[in-house]
Design a protein around this motif. Structure first.
Motif, PDB file in Angstrom:
ATOM      1  N   CYS A 130       0.897  -1.292  -0.053  1.00 19.41           N
ATOM      2  CA  CYS A 130      -0.014   0.028  -0.018  1.00 19.41           C
ATOM      3  C   CYS A 130       1.006   1.321  -0.069  1.00 19.41           C
ATOM      4  N   ASP A 131       1.992   1.228   0.742  1.00 21.66           N
ATOM      5  CA  ASP A 131       2.928   2.290   0.794  1.00 21.66           C
ATOM      6  C   ASP A 131       3.518   2.515  -0.495  1.00 21.66           C
ATOM      7  N   GLN A 132       3.772   1.613  -1.214  1.00 20.29           N
ATOM      8  CA  GLN A 132       4.384   1.664  -2.754  1.00 20.29           C
ATOM      9  C   GLN A 132       3.622   2.325  -3.547  1.00 20.29           C
ATOM     10  N   ASP A 133       2.371   1.585  -3.519  1.00 17.72           N
ATOM     11  CA  ASP A 133       1.258   2.130  -4.734  1.00 17.72           C
ATOM     12  C   ASP A 133       0.030   1.532  -4.271  1.00 17.72           C
ATOM     13  N   PRO A 134      -0.975   2.441  -3.812  1.00 20.49           N
ATOM     14  CA  PRO A 134      -2.375   1.697  -3.413  1.00 20.49           C
ATOM     15  C   PRO A 134      -3.196   1.251  -4.384  1.00 20.49           C
ATOM     16  N   VAL A 135      -2.520   1.251  -5.508  1.00 22.25           N
ATOM     17  CA  VAL A 135      -3.519   0.492  -6.784  1.00 22.25           C
ATOM     18  C   VAL A 135      -3.274  -0.846  -6.872  1.00 22.25           C
ATOM     19  N   PHE A 136      -4.476  -1.578  -6.706  1.00 16.83           N
ATOM     20  CA  PHE A 136      -4.340  -3.256  -6.487  1.00 16.83           C
ATOM     21  C   PHE A 136      -5.412  -3.537  -7.736  1.00 16.83           C
ATOM     22  N   THR A 137      -5.276  -4.703  -7.934  1.00 17.99           N
ATOM     23  CA  THR A 137      -6.558  -5.588  -8.606  1.00 17.99           C
ATOM     24  C   THR A 137      -7.240  -6.381  -7.874  1.00 17.99           C
ATOM     25  N   LEU A 138      -8.736  -5.713  -7.783  1.00 17.38           N
ATOM     26  CA  LEU A 138      -9.376  -6.702  -6.891  1.00 17.38           C
ATOM     27  C   LEU A 138     -10.064  -7.937  -7.835  1.00 17.38           C
ATOM     28  N   ARG A 139      -9.525  -9.317  -7.271  1.00 11.63           N
ATOM     29  CA  ARG A 139      -9.985 -10.399  -8.175  1.00 11.63           C
ATOM     30  C   ARG A 139     -11.102 -11.267  -7.236  1.00 11.63           C
ATOM     31  N   PHE A 140     -12.106 -11.440  -8.182  1.00 12.02           N
ATOM     32  CA  PHE A 140     -13.249 -12.167  -7.511  1.00 12.02           C
ATOM     33  C   PHE A 140     -13.029 -13.761  -7.733  1.00 12.02           C
ATOM     34  N   ALA A 141     -13.815 -14.617  -7.100  1.00  6.24           N
ATOM     35  CA  ALA A 141     -13.848 -16.157  -7.315  1.00  6.24           C
ATOM     36  C   ALA A 141     -13.823 -16.669  -8.558  1.00  6.24           C
ATOM     37  N   ASP A 142     -14.751 -16.051  -9.410  1.00  4.97           N
ATOM     38  CA  ASP A 142     -15.066 -16.114 -10.688  1.00  4.97           C
ATOM     39  C   ASP A 142     -13.962 -15.606 -12.011  1.00  4.97           C
ATOM     40  N   GLY A 143     -12.880 -15.053 -11.319  1.00  6.72           N
ATOM     41  CA  GLY A 143     -11.681 -14.546 -12.127  1.00  6.72           C
ATOM     42  C   GLY A 143     -11.838 -13.231 -12.626  1.00  6.72           C
ATOM     43  N   SER A 144     -13.153 -12.467 -12.485  1.00 15.74           N
ATOM     44  CA  SER A 144     -13.396 -11.212 -12.939  1.00 15.74           C
ATOM     45  C   SER A 144     -12.440 -10.084 -12.144  1.00 15.74           C
ATOM     46  N   THR A 145     -12.265  -9.141 -12.659  1.00 16.71           N
ATOM     47  CA  THR A 145     -11.359  -8.298 -11.899  1.00 16.71           C
ATOM     48  C   THR A 145     -11.463  -6.739 -12.148  1.00 16.71           C
ATOM     49  N   VAL A 146     -11.449  -5.879 -11.050  1.00 24.57           N
ATOM     50  CA  VAL A 146     -11.370  -4.657 -11.332  1.00 24.57           C
ATOM     51  C   VAL A 146     -10.267  -3.919 -10.622  1.00 24.57           C
ATOM     52  N   VAL A 166      -8.616  -1.105  -8.182  1.00 22.42           N
ATOM     53  CA  VAL A 166      -8.959  -0.446  -7.301  1.00 22.42           C
ATOM     54  C   VAL A 166      -7.771   0.296  -6.580  1.00 22.42           C
ATOM     55  N   THR A 167      -8.119   1.322  -5.852  1.00 23.08           N
ATOM     56  CA  THR A 167      -7.203   2.111  -4.818  1.00 23.08           C
ATOM     57  C   THR A 167      -7.847   1.460  -3.483  1.00 23.08           C
ATOM     58  N   VAL A 168      -6.663   1.173  -2.697  1.00 21.94           N
ATOM     59  CA  VAL A 168      -6.811   0.749  -1.340  1.00 21.94           C
ATOM     60  C   VAL A 168      -6.819   1.853  -0.446  1.00 21.94           C
ATOM     61  N   HIS A 169      -7.623   2.127   0.359  1.00 20.06           N
ATOM     62  CA  HIS A 169      -7.691   3.281   1.602  1.00 20.06           C
ATOM     63  C   HIS A 169      -7.640   2.551   2.731  1.00 20.06           C
ATOM     64  N   PRO A 170      -6.292   1.989   3.219  1.00 17.81           N
ATOM     65  CA  PRO A 170      -6.221   1.357   4.684  1.00 17.81           C
ATOM     66  C   PRO A 170      -6.373   1.979   5.855  1.00 17.81           C
ATOM     67  N   THR A 171      -7.066   1.463   6.631  1.00 14.58           N
ATOM     68  CA  THR A 171      -7.049   2.118   8.384  1.00 14.58           C
ATOM     69  C   THR A 171      -5.545   2.140   8.596  1.00 14.58           C
ATOM     70  N   THR A 228     -11.867   2.453  -3.579  1.00 15.38           N
ATOM     71  CA  THR A 228     -12.581   3.168  -4.769  1.00 15.38           C
ATOM     72  C   THR A 228     -12.015   2.820  -6.175  1.00 15.38           C
ATOM     73  N   GLU A 229     -12.882   2.913  -7.072  1.00 10.69           N
ATOM     74  CA  GLU A 229     -12.342   2.264  -8.558  1.00 10.69           C
ATOM     75  C   GLU A 229     -11.354   3.295  -9.015  1.00 10.69           C
ATOM     76  N   TYR A 230     -10.429   2.502  -9.536  1.00  9.56           N
ATOM     77  CA  TYR A 230      -9.047   3.404  -9.908  1.00  9.56           C
ATOM     78  C   TYR A 230      -9.500   3.613 -11.610  1.00  9.56           C
ATOM     79  N   THR A 231      -9.267   4.856 -11.767  1.00 13.77           N
ATOM     80  CA  THR A 231      -9.743   5.113 -13.071  1.00 13.77           C
ATOM     81  C   THR A 231      -8.433   5.971 -13.768  1.00 13.77           C
TER      82      THR A 231
END
Length: 108
Positions: free
Chosen positions: A57-73, A75-80, A89-92
């Motif tokens: 997260c400190d390097q770059d908060p942009v991740f790929t959110l991967r679901f069990a069916d293999g689909s992805t989106v 995202v930007t992660v905002h950790p506590t 939030t969606e990364y655009t």
């Protein structure tokens, strides 16, 4: 889909062929009039997994959110503060972003 609640993975890619980290999470995603709200938590309770997640997260908060069916989106992660919970939030932005990291190897 009005609501998703379940397990998925946050993947951190160094480039198109190098996955540097993946952490299993429990996420809740709710559709809104404009976009969606998402939050979740790490499923692992180990300090090693939390520290690895915090490092990425400190390097770059942009991740790929991967679901069990293999689909992805993308995202930007905002950790506590403790890096065990987060909002998403969606990364655009651009598909390729420069990431710069320096490690100080000098001994005090």
């Amino acid at each position: 889909m009005d609501r998703f609640e379940g397990r998925c993975w946050l993947d951190w890619w160094a480039n198109a062929s190098t996955l540097l980290g993946s952490i299993e999470v429990a996420a809740v995603i709710t559709a809104r009039d404009r976009g969606w709200d998402a939050h979740g938590r790490l499923l692992s309770n180990t300090d090693e997994d939390r520290d690895g997640f915090a490092f990425l997260c400190d390097q770059d908060p942009v991740f790929t959110l991967r679901f069990a069916d293999g689909s992805t989106v993308a995202v930007t992660v905002h950790p506590t503060e403790d890096h065990r919970r987060f909002t998403l939030t969606e990364y655009t932005g651009p598909a390729r972003r420069p990431v710069e990291h320096h490690i100080d190897l000098t001994q005090p």
